[in-house]
Write an enzyme that holds these catalytic residues in place. Structure first.
Site, PDB file in Angstrom:
ATOM      1  CB  SER A 144      -0.907   0.024   1.241  1.00  0.00           C
ATOM      2  OG  SER A 144      -1.794  -1.061   1.240  1.00  0.00           O
ATOM      3  CG  HIS A 165      -5.623  -1.783   4.183  1.00  0.00           C
ATOM      4  ND1 HIS A 165      -6.251  -2.714   3.387  1.00  0.00           N
ATOM      5  CD2 HIS A 165      -5.067  -0.878   3.327  1.00  0.00           C
ATOM      6  CE1 HIS A 165      -6.092  -2.397   2.117  1.00  0.00           C
ATOM      7  NE2 HIS A 165      -5.378  -1.292   2.053  1.00  0.00           N
TER       8      HIS A 165
END
Length: 494
Positions: A330, A424
């Site tokens: 990410s 997340h």
């Protein structure tokens, strides 16, 4: 539109030309914000927005004529983007909201029923009346628009204008913000998982879909059609959600790399390599989610990403049951901006910097030729520092611990400040590993000094991790991340 798209999809050209001509026709008749057009807006709204019927007859009230809702759609799309649409949205929010007089009246009746300790049925009915009159009048318009053919797509477009207008201050005020929230909640119901279809993208998918996937890629831009072919080819998967009322239209897109370990660099995933290699399932043990992009601004804030990841995990488990590890690679948007701000504020308040150890700062100063933070801030802002191998080496250790603190320690209302981390962690992942020079693209260097992070999904723990984060704001992190946080606490001061 790219010439390559026309080469691949010549039929699109005719459709595109028709769209241009229609759009041109609409633009010619677009009203401005003159007194006459304002009067026209008011007249249209009074015809299109159904009145809230009395509580007693709410079940019997006939729906407004479909033509009225369709007229609103035509009128709105005929307006030029910008001030004319902003004016209409402002008037809709302000003049057709909640009847505050009725709300006050039935709030008093609820309190009266409680104080008089009336029977439960009377109290519940009073509460139901209050709940009914808390509905803004424009909600009825949105409900009827949602039932039109193509109405759901229109409402997504309209909310996209609202989101953009609020961000740019073209529309503002409590009424507009309230209407934006009401429409977002309605879209959340209409776009719940039961109405969503999971679709996989391959090189054989319609060229219109491939083009939309390419255009919507917000994390790692697609360079060309060779790059796009690679991203849907061997060792790669691409999925999107579509809605049953808007078939074939990507709403949110997830890109996956199938690897033998948890990737630490995006270059290896999106590098421009001819997709000739045949996929060998025996080499695949890990799924890396490396990009998730919302294609519709009007669905911002509607929970789609979490459900997409969960559905894709199930899909991959069926297709490739040997996969044991699920992780992201990410971006860390905002880290460089945060760091530069920190350097500025500390230099201003303390006249010295306390983010680095003495030996680190000495080495940095020798390379930059400046004992203040000014040169360092300048080269961080223009990406110049990555050209110096010595500076990259010296900044490695302090930037890693600063990044760990930014992700783990910087909070907004008790939750992770970084939006990607927050997303997340809410899903129940573990902050697994911070990777140095993981994204050396200009965008990656500018946003996060080239660093990326893996959020790992241990499927058996995601529910408990999510509950711990949402309930008590605890972040699950690996030893590497916690060690870097500890180094920050020992060597840096905020």
């Amino acid at each position: 539109m790219s010439p390559l798209r026309w080469a691949l999809c010549p039929r699109s050209l005719l459709r595109g030309l028709r769209c241009v001509s229609v759009a041109a026709g609409l633009c010619r008749c677009s009203p401005g914000t003159s007194a006459a057009s304002v009067a026209g807006m008011e007249e249209l709204l009074s015809r299109s927005v159904p009145p809230l019927p009395p509580y007693e007859t709410k079940e019997k009230a006939p729906p407004p004529a479909e033509l009225r809702s369709a007229e609103f759609v035509r009128y709105y799309r005929g307006l030029e983007a910008g001030p004319p649409r902003a004016e209409l949205l402002t008037r809709l929010a302000r003049d057709f909201g909640v009847d505050h007089g009725r709300v006050a009246e039935f709030s008093a009746k609820v309190l009266q029923a409680r104080e008089q300790q009336r029977e439960l049925g009377a109290l519940l009915q009073a509460e139901d009346r209050l709940r009914y009159y808390l509905n803004p009048q424009y909600r009825g318009l949105f409900q009827h628009l949602g039932r039109l053919e193509g109405g759901l797509r229109f409402l997504v477009e309209l909310r996209g204008d609202l989101v953009e207008g609020l961000a740019s201050k073209a529309v503002d005020g409590p009424h507009v913000k309230e209407m934006n929230g009401v429409l977002k909640n309605m879209l959340s119901e209409w776009f719940s998982t039961g109405f969503l279809n999971l679709e996989r993208v391959t090189w054989q998918s319609p060229c219109e879909v491939l083009q939309k996937i390419s255009d919507s890629e917000a994390v790692h831009p697609v360079r060309n059609w060779v790059d796009m072919k690679r991203r849907v080819g061997s060792y790669r998967r691409c999925y999107f959600f579509s809605h049953c009322a808007i078939p074939g239209e990507p709403l949110i897109v997830l890109h996956v790399a199938l690897t033998s370990d948890i990737s630490s660099s995006i270059q290896a995933i999106v590098k421009e390599v001819p997709p000739l290699e045949t996929e060998d399932a025996d080499k695949i043990t890990t799924a890396i989610f490396y990009s998730i992009s919302l294609t519709q601004q009007g669905l911002q804030g509607v929970e789609l990403g979490t459900y997409l990841i969960k559905r894709v995990v199930k899909e991959l488990q069926k297709e490739l049951p040997q996969i044991k590890a699920f992780s992201t690679l990410s971006p860390i948007p905002g880290f460089t901006k945060w760091l530069v701000g920190l350097l500025s504020s500390q230099a201003k308040e303390l006249e010295r910097n306390e983010l680095f150890t003495e030996s680190e700062w000495q080495e940095i100063s020798e390379i930059t030729g400046d004992t203040t933070t000014e040169t360092l801030k300048k080269i961080l802002n223009n990406n110049e520092w990555v050209r110096s191998e010595k500076l990259v080496q010296v900044l490695h250790s302090p930037f890693m611990r600063l990044c760990a603190w930014y992700l783990y320690g910087e909070k907004h209302r008790g939750y992770a400040l970084n939006p990607v981390a927050n997303f997340h962690l809410q899903n129940g992942s573990v902050m697994w590993r911070i990777n140095w020079m993981a994204d050396t693209s200009p965008r990656g260097i500018a946003a996060s000094c080239g660093m990326m992070v893996n959020y790992r999904y241990f499927l058996e723990d995601t529910a408990s991790n999510s509950a711990a984060y949402l309930g008590s704001k605890q972040i699950k992190a690996s030893e590497q991340v916690l060690s870097l946080v500890s180094q920050f606490q020992q060597n840096s001061k905020l």
